[in-house]
Scaffold this motif. Structure first.
Motif: not given
Length: 260
Positions: A162-181
């Protein structure tokens, strides 16, 4: 008390104005999956619109799949991330060693970019949020709250996105962290079981956050690389240890069978 995220509509006060504002809040990651919207009366006051206009906007957002209304339970942000992979593919890759290695390779590079951007772009509010998460991580470590540690691990990485302030990066990472969680690619419990591993993970997370708070993009990148490298090695060590234990168990069982 924090200020409301919904702003008064100053223009024509139409449903489209409300729809646009809520869409932006979701897109920017301000409203997250599962967040509950205020009640209809309070929300109408915050937007300064009539309740019929508000209802029309909320129904349109439901039709788009961005909101979900639960009978008698309120209106929530829908699961706009969804499953990254279908269940059959998830089961396939979770048991495939190369998939786990590729996942960490992906995280190493993408999180390095996110940390770099966060170090350059984080606002004062972002830094306050990061400090709060880091403090919570330290408390969870000190109280041996493993479940909370795992939750905050995901929360910290998500917040950096979120702190990166890049919308595409934000939602890409959220998908990635679903696997992490979901612990799809590595067993956090096994890694935590290694002597000193929890302390090392905490220090690595603190180092990443410290570099971002110090506006040090190179340091943030390096801290992320060190963190993922450690996880990669810990995962290999955990797998090897598990294999040794299984071999030992089988050997002992066989020797007991051979006894007269």
């Amino acid at each position: 008390m924090s200020s409301p995220v919904f702003a008064r509509i100053h223009s024509s006060r139409t449903a489209d104005d409300i729809i646009g504002q809520i869409e932006t809040l979701i897109l920017e990651g301000i409203l997250r999956v599962g967040d509950r919207l205020p009640g209809e009366r309070d929300l109408a006051v915050q937007f300064d619109v009539s309740r019929p206009i508000l209802r029309s906007a909320l129904k349109a957002l439901e039709a788009k799949g961005l909101l979900v209304a639960r009978h008698g339970g309120g209106t929530f942000v829908a699961d706009v991330i969804g499953e990254v992979f279908s269940k059959p593919v998830m089961e396939l890759i979770s048991s495939h060693p190369k998939a786990a290695a590729d996942y960490l390779e992906y995280r190493r590079e993408i999180e390095s970019i996110a940390a770099d951007y966060a170090a350059r772009r984080a606002t004062d509010d972002d830094r306050l949020l990061l400090r709060g998460i880091v403090d919570a991580m330290q408390r969870a470590y000190e109280t041996d709250d493993f479940k909370r540690e795992a939750e905050l691990d995901v929360e910290l990485h998500s917040t950096i996105g979120e702190c990166a302030h890049n919308i595409i990066l934000l939602h890409t990472l959220r998908s990635c962290y679903r696997l992490l969680a979901d612990d799809v690619f590595y067993n956090r419990t096994l890694i935590y079981g290694f002597p000193g591993a929890r302390e090392k993970l905490l220090q690595q997370h603190l180092s990443i956050a410290a570099a971002i708070l110090a506006a040090d993009p190179d340091g943030a990148r390096a801290a992320v690389h060190g963190h993922i490298d450690f996880i990669e090695q810990a995962q290999k060590d955990a797998a090897r240890s598990s294999a040794w234990q299984e071999t030992s168990r089988l050997r002992r069982s066989q020797r007991e069978l051979d006894r007269p």
